[in-house]
Design a protein around this motif. Sequence first.
Motif, PDB file in Angstrom:
ATOM      1  N   CYS A  92       0.999  -1.149   0.302  1.00 37.73           N
ATOM      2  CA  CYS A  92       0.318  -0.328   0.068  1.00 37.73           C
ATOM      3  C   CYS A  92       0.828   1.336   0.257  1.00 37.73           C
ATOM      4  O   CYS A  92       0.882   2.167  -0.926  1.00 37.73           O
ATOM      5  CB  CYS A  92      -0.064  -0.223   0.997  1.00 37.73           C
ATOM      6  SG  CYS A  92      -1.979  -1.160   1.179  1.00 37.73           S
ATOM      7  N   ARG A 101      -6.512   3.004  -3.854  1.00 45.46           N
ATOM      8  CA  ARG A 101      -5.335   2.269  -2.698  1.00 45.46           C
ATOM      9  C   ARG A 101      -6.490   1.685  -1.750  1.00 45.46           C
ATOM     10  O   ARG A 101      -6.978   0.719  -1.273  1.00 45.46           O
ATOM     11  CB  ARG A 101      -4.973   2.934  -2.019  1.00 45.46           C
ATOM     12  CG  ARG A 101      -3.937   2.794  -0.840  1.00 45.46           C
ATOM     13  CD  ARG A 101      -2.552   3.704  -0.302  1.00 45.46           C
ATOM     14  NE  ARG A 101      -3.018   4.349  -0.226  1.00 45.46           N
ATOM     15  CZ  ARG A 101      -2.483   4.953   0.103  1.00 45.46           C
ATOM     16  NH1 ARG A 101      -0.983   4.827   0.675  1.00 45.46           N
ATOM     17  NH2 ARG A 101      -2.553   6.634   1.384  1.00 45.46           N
ATOM     18  N   ILE A 104      -7.833  -1.312  -2.093  1.00 46.51           N
ATOM     19  CA  ILE A 104      -7.392  -2.134  -2.615  1.00 46.51           C
ATOM     20  C   ILE A 104      -6.887  -2.793  -0.486  1.00 46.51           C
ATOM     21  O   ILE A 104      -7.680  -3.727   0.088  1.00 46.51           O
ATOM     22  CB  ILE A 104      -5.993  -2.004  -2.896  1.00 46.51           C
ATOM     23  CG1 ILE A 104      -5.869  -2.286  -4.159  1.00 46.51           C
ATOM     24  CG2 ILE A 104      -4.741  -2.747  -2.012  1.00 46.51           C
ATOM     25  CD1 ILE A 104      -4.777  -1.487  -4.829  1.00 46.51           C
ATOM     26  N   ARG A 105      -7.254  -1.535  -0.022  1.00 43.06           N
ATOM     27  CA  ARG A 105      -7.352  -1.523   1.591  1.00 43.06           C
ATOM     28  C   ARG A 105      -8.733  -2.285   2.018  1.00 43.06           C
ATOM     29  O   ARG A 105      -9.086  -3.139   3.427  1.00 43.06           O
ATOM     30  CB  ARG A 105      -7.630  -0.455   2.193  1.00 43.06           C
ATOM     31  CG  ARG A 105      -5.860   0.542   2.138  1.00 43.06           C
ATOM     32  CD  ARG A 105      -5.710   1.590   3.167  1.00 43.06           C
ATOM     33  NE  ARG A 105      -6.315   2.036   3.988  1.00 43.06           N
ATOM     34  CZ  ARG A 105      -5.803   1.370   4.837  1.00 43.06           C
ATOM     35  NH1 ARG A 105      -4.151   1.218   4.720  1.00 43.06           N
ATOM     36  NH2 ARG A 105      -6.240   1.541   6.513  1.00 43.06           N
ATOM     37  N   PHE A 173      -3.083  -2.623  -7.767  1.00 38.43           N
ATOM     38  CA  PHE A 173      -2.036  -3.304  -6.750  1.00 38.43           C
ATOM     39  C   PHE A 173      -0.722  -4.548  -7.534  1.00 38.43           C
ATOM     40  O   PHE A 173      -0.617  -4.423  -6.636  1.00 38.43           O
ATOM     41  CB  PHE A 173      -3.052  -4.467  -6.603  1.00 38.43           C
ATOM     42  CG  PHE A 173      -2.708  -5.532  -5.586  1.00 38.43           C
ATOM     43  CD1 PHE A 173      -2.792  -5.252  -4.508  1.00 38.43           C
ATOM     44  CD2 PHE A 173      -2.074  -6.937  -5.867  1.00 38.43           C
ATOM     45  CE1 PHE A 173      -1.818  -6.600  -3.139  1.00 38.43           C
ATOM     46  CE2 PHE A 173      -1.999  -7.759  -5.053  1.00 38.43           C
ATOM     47  CZ  PHE A 173      -1.672  -7.333  -4.484  1.00 38.43           C
TER      48      PHE A 173
END
Length: 251
Positions: A92, A101, A104-105, A173
């Motif tokens: 990250c 992002r 993705i988290r 990613f």
Amino acid sequence: MRELKACYDAYAGKPFSALPAIALSYKPVDANKKPLAAATARNRLSYLRAACRYAWRHHDLGDSNPAERVSMPKVRNERHVYLGRAEFLSICQKIKPGKARAAIRIAFYSGMRAAEVGLAQVHFGSDMFELGGEHTKNGMPRVVPIHPRIAHVVRNPSLWPVKPTKWTVSKEFKAGARAAGYGHARLHDLRHSTASEMINAGVDLYTVGGVLGHKSAISTKRYSHLATKTLQNAVGLVGKKTRTTPKRKAT
């Protein structure tokens, strides 16, 4: 049509009754006569089986379901790539702040698929991600608790709702993973990593399946090898003396 055409030589001119034998003998090769992966054979035969079943059901072709006795090639291509929290955070850090992002988290801390992250809803005052049945793989509605580490994301209008495409998130990613030294990792590995984190913390497989939205326990079984602590505790109970309750004296 493309897949059926690719295996045309295997079934051309043969009756429905030959379908089980075709499934057992079909060994596809590429232009250089090298064997193709078992997954490719299974995929093509799945289309062929479905086409035959459709013809039997809707066009009265054949006296019985031709797909009843078909044995499909076994495929063992499951990925077992699990990222710990430290590895995840290092990835990250290589991704610029923004909705990609954030997605993705959320994927790591919820176990949702990348596509589900973009479709999930959070109602005002709710502490749950909500997914309608039309947005899940198994067609069942699902709720996933919002992890405290991503609660700020859903409260930030510049980040939520997360609407980047799955391709955009996957691209971000992959670039971050390469930069952090984890080029082998894929976006979908975050879902497996969520399961790994829960199991390592002692969560039972049934609950893990509930978080991930598995319709069948068979889907969750792929993570059973990770439950080493649970297995160790279970084996430790073998032969263990149980404490008996002392008898009370009669008054």
